[in-house]
Scaffold this motif. Structure first.
Motif, PDB file in Angstrom:
ATOM      1  N   ASN A  74     -14.130  -8.081  12.793  1.00 11.53           N
ATOM      2  CA  ASN A  74     -14.280  -7.441  11.684  1.00 11.53           C
ATOM      3  C   ASN A  74     -13.446  -6.153  11.853  1.00 11.53           C
ATOM      4  N   THR A  75     -12.908  -5.450  10.951  1.00 11.36           N
ATOM      5  CA  THR A  75     -11.808  -4.473  11.277  1.00 11.36           C
ATOM      6  C   THR A  75     -11.727  -3.461  10.012  1.00 11.36           C
ATOM      7  N   SER A  76     -11.194  -2.471  10.321  1.00  8.95           N
ATOM      8  CA  SER A  76     -11.214  -1.403   9.375  1.00  8.95           C
ATOM      9  C   SER A  76      -9.773  -0.862   9.239  1.00  8.95           C
ATOM     10  N   ILE A  77      -9.231  -0.098   8.055  1.00  9.16           N
ATOM     11  CA  ILE A  77      -8.227   0.467   7.638  1.00  9.16           C
ATOM     12  C   ILE A  77      -8.402   1.689   6.914  1.00  9.16           C
ATOM     13  N   LEU A  78      -7.651   2.703   7.418  1.00  7.99           N
ATOM     14  CA  LEU A  78      -7.760   3.932   6.653  1.00  7.99           C
ATOM     15  C   LEU A  78      -6.355   4.060   5.798  1.00  7.99           C
ATOM     16  N   PHE A  79      -6.711   4.333   4.646  1.00  9.03           N
ATOM     17  CA  PHE A  79      -5.373   4.408   3.689  1.00  9.03           C
ATOM     18  C   PHE A  79      -5.139   6.123   3.318  1.00  9.03           C
ATOM     19  N   ILE A  80      -4.235   6.472   3.672  1.00  9.44           N
ATOM     20  CA  ILE A  80      -3.907   7.999   3.838  1.00  9.44           C
ATOM     21  C   ILE A  80      -2.723   8.376   2.515  1.00  9.44           C
ATOM     22  N   GLY A  81      -3.238   9.091   1.562  1.00  8.71           N
ATOM     23  CA  GLY A  81      -2.021   9.459   1.075  1.00  8.71           C
ATOM     24  C   GLY A  81      -1.598  10.920   1.136  1.00  8.71           C
ATOM     25  N   ARG A  95      -0.522  17.650   4.503  1.00  8.52           N
ATOM     26  CA  ARG A  95      -1.921  17.344   4.395  1.00  8.52           C
ATOM     27  C   ARG A  95      -2.014  15.987   3.606  1.00  8.52           C
ATOM     28  N   SER A  96      -3.315  15.580   4.121  1.00  6.15           N
ATOM     29  CA  SER A  96      -3.648  14.343   3.389  1.00  6.15           C
ATOM     30  C   SER A  96      -4.116  14.622   1.671  1.00  6.15           C
ATOM     31  N   ASP A  97      -3.916  13.807   0.893  1.00  5.88           N
ATOM     32  CA  ASP A  97      -4.382  14.221  -0.286  1.00  5.88           C
ATOM     33  C   ASP A  97      -5.203  13.130  -0.953  1.00  5.88           C
ATOM     34  N   ALA A  98      -5.219  12.048  -0.286  1.00  6.38           N
ATOM     35  CA  ALA A  98      -6.495  11.060  -0.415  1.00  6.38           C
ATOM     36  C   ALA A  98      -6.481  10.295   0.776  1.00  6.38           C
ATOM     37  N   LEU A  99      -7.865   9.811   1.212  1.00  7.02           N
ATOM     38  CA  LEU A  99      -8.403   9.135   2.040  1.00  7.02           C
ATOM     39  C   LEU A  99      -9.409   8.006   1.567  1.00  7.02           C
ATOM     40  N   ILE A 100      -8.938   6.949   1.756  1.00  9.36           N
ATOM     41  CA  ILE A 100      -9.897   5.605   1.569  1.00  9.36           C
ATOM     42  C   ILE A 100     -10.071   4.793   2.759  1.00  9.36           C
ATOM     43  N   LEU A 101     -11.236   4.613   3.138  1.00  8.79           N
ATOM     44  CA  LEU A 101     -11.439   3.796   4.400  1.00  8.79           C
ATOM     45  C   LEU A 101     -12.071   2.333   3.941  1.00  8.79           C
ATOM     46  N   ALA A 102     -11.399   1.411   4.665  1.00  8.49           N
ATOM     47  CA  ALA A 102     -11.770  -0.152   4.050  1.00  8.49           C
ATOM     48  C   ALA A 102     -12.268  -0.713   5.223  1.00  8.49           C
ATOM     49  N   THR A 103     -13.489  -0.982   5.441  1.00  8.15           N
ATOM     50  CA  THR A 103     -14.090  -2.157   6.388  1.00  8.15           C
ATOM     51  C   THR A 103     -14.087  -3.442   5.709  1.00  8.15           C
ATOM     52  N   PHE A 104     -13.808  -4.376   6.755  1.00  4.29           N
ATOM     53  CA  PHE A 104     -13.648  -5.649   6.403  1.00  4.29           C
ATOM     54  C   PHE A 104     -14.645  -6.635   7.456  1.00  4.29           C
ATOM     55  N   ASN A 105     -15.644  -7.376   6.659  1.00  5.01           N
ATOM     56  CA  ASN A 105     -16.486  -8.397   7.471  1.00  5.01           C
ATOM     57  C   ASN A 105     -16.128  -9.706   7.260  1.00  5.01           C
ATOM     58  N   GLN A 106     -15.609 -10.346   8.492  1.00  4.12           N
ATOM     59  CA  GLN A 106     -15.013 -11.563   8.200  1.00  4.12           C
ATOM     60  C   GLN A 106     -15.859 -12.888   7.819  1.00  4.12           C
ATOM     61  N   LYS A 107     -17.118 -12.811   8.244  1.00  2.00           N
ATOM     62  CA  LYS A 107     -18.004 -13.656   8.140  1.00  2.00           C
ATOM     63  C   LYS A 107     -18.531 -13.820   6.814  1.00  2.00           C
ATOM     64  N   ASP A 108     -18.693 -12.478   6.080  1.00  2.00           N
ATOM     65  CA  ASP A 108     -19.189 -12.545   4.837  1.00  2.00           C
ATOM     66  C   ASP A 108     -18.354 -12.714   3.688  1.00  2.00           C
ATOM     67  N   LYS A 109     -16.794 -12.366   4.245  1.00  3.26           N
ATOM     68  CA  LYS A 109     -15.752 -12.058   3.326  1.00  3.26           C
ATOM     69  C   LYS A 109     -16.050 -11.015   2.313  1.00  3.26           C
ATOM     70  N   VAL A 157     -11.660   3.024  13.911  1.00  7.26           N
ATOM     71  CA  VAL A 157     -10.750   2.977  12.587  1.00  7.26           C
ATOM     72  C   VAL A 157      -9.337   2.167  13.394  1.00  7.26           C
ATOM     73  N   ASP A 158      -9.316   1.002  13.109  1.00  7.01           N
ATOM     74  CA  ASP A 158      -8.306   0.050  13.755  1.00  7.01           C
ATOM     75  C   ASP A 158      -6.831   0.308  13.301  1.00  7.01           C
ATOM     76  N   TYR A 159      -6.709   0.471  11.984  1.00  9.16           N
ATOM     77  CA  TYR A 159      -5.446   0.631  11.342  1.00  9.16           C
ATOM     78  C   TYR A 159      -5.153   1.679  10.341  1.00  9.16           C
ATOM     79  N   TYR A 160      -4.333   1.864  10.238  1.00 12.51           N
ATOM     80  CA  TYR A 160      -4.022   2.923   9.051  1.00 12.51           C
ATOM     81  C   TYR A 160      -2.523   2.755   8.088  1.00 12.51           C
TER      82      TYR A 160
END
Length: 338
Positions: A74-81, A95-109, A157-160
């Motif tokens: 299970n992993t996470s990605i932070l998208f930074i605009g 500065r960052s103008d947008a922040l969206i955090l995505a988490t991914f669950n492998q088992k449940d997809k 937060v594993d990736y950005y």
């Protein structure tokens, strides 16, 4: 309306087409669906080169004992605009103008997407101070932004993926515009900060890159939370356009737009894993989330004060999604609440 408005967390559970995950700044990798052709192989190699040039490590998350493998973990990605442009020339101090955090669950997809308001008043570990989360990037780029989000949400937060204005504009233009609903008349700056350069009337219409950016950035007539919802709607409009058969010929231009205006600690092979994740046999389940809080002022500046109890609920929701133990205490915005 009171300055102490309370915003409810909105959760909209939807079934998405499998390929739609890609649009979260991974639009160029749609080419993986056509790699059986000579054109697909050309695009594949072009994308690999662009992503390799965009790679920039920030080291292992302090909340991980070892590097994750997105194929099994299970992993996470932070998208930074970021709000950088030629006229601003902020570079790493932007500065960052947008922040969206995505988490991914492998088992449940399944995926959970959390929009973080840019004016959220949070603790920034690097500076040992409270300030708006938008300032974290100016204090140290993606690394400090990631550390601040990790402290806020109590998750690794594993990736950005960081992209600037030009990537957004160029992608929309490469797609010959996107169709979106403009909620009200607006006059906004363009990417070079020219006042009232963009004028839009309300209604469903096709926007070019500068117009779509103006709609994504504006917050004069509503709130940071509604702004986050608009940004999600705009990205989904990009998905819809990018997944049409007519968009295939536009992929080289999209790859150029992304490659020249993006930094990420994802390797090309890791990105491919997320695309393969999105094209699994079962439909993905995507939950979109928003934080709750109240308007406030600190040092004569507007801030968004996050509700601690609701923050804890969000922390636990994300931690559970990542397979981590939930917090037992009431949420805190401080480094002392560990």
């Amino acid at each position: 309306m009171s300055n102490q408005r309370m915003y409810r967390v909105t959760k909209r559970r939807r079934k998405k087409k499998r390929k739609k995950l890609v649009a979260w700044f991974l639009v160029p990798l749609l080419l993986l669906t056509i790699t059986g052709t000579a054109y697909g192989a050309y695009l594949y190699n072009k994308a690999a080169s662009a992503i390799d040039k965009s790679f920039e490590s920030i080291g292992l998350s302090s909340k991980r004992e070892a590097k994750v493998n997105p194929e099994v973990d299970n992993t996470s990605i932070l998208f930074i605009g970021v709000d950088d442009s030629d006229s601003r020339k902020y570079e790493e101090s932007t500065r960052s103008d947008a922040l969206i955090l995505a988490t991914f669950n492998q088992k449940d997809k399944s995926i959970k997407l959390l929009s973080i308001p840019r004016d959220s008043y949070v603790y920034v570990p690097k500076k040992d101070r409270y300030t708006k989360i938008t300032h974290a990037h100016a204090y140290g780029g993606p690394k400090v932004t990631v550390e601040t989000v990790e402290n806020l949400l109590d998750i690794p937060v594993d990736y950005y993926v960081r992209m600037n204005f030009y990537a957004f504009i160029d992608i929309v233009n490469a797609l010959d515009g996107i169709e979106v609903e403009v909620p009200y008349e607006l006059n906004e700056k363009n990417a070079e900060d020219q006042h009232n350069a963009i004028h839009l009337e309300p209604g469903l219409q096709t926007l070019n890159g500068e117009e779509a950016l103006a709609l994504a950035r504006t917050r004069k007539q509503d709130s940071d939370l509604l702004r986050g919802q608009r940004q999600q709607e705009i990205i989904q409009a990009m998905i819809k356009k990018a997944t049409t058969i007519h968009a295939v010929t536009k992929y080289p231009d999209i790859i150029e737009a992304v490659g020249g205006n993006m930094k990420t600690n994802l390797t090309f092979n890791e990105m491919k894993t997320f695309v393969e994740y999105a094209t699994a046999k079962n439909d993905l389940t995507i939950d979109t989330l928003q934080l709750e809080g109240t308007d406030g002022r600190e040092n004569n500046s507007y801030v968004f004060n996050l509700d601690k109890d609701k923050l804890t609920e969000t922390q636990n929701l994300l931690r559970k999604h990542l397979g981590l133990t939930n917090r037992k205490s009431v949420g805190s915005l401080s480094h002392d609440d560990e």
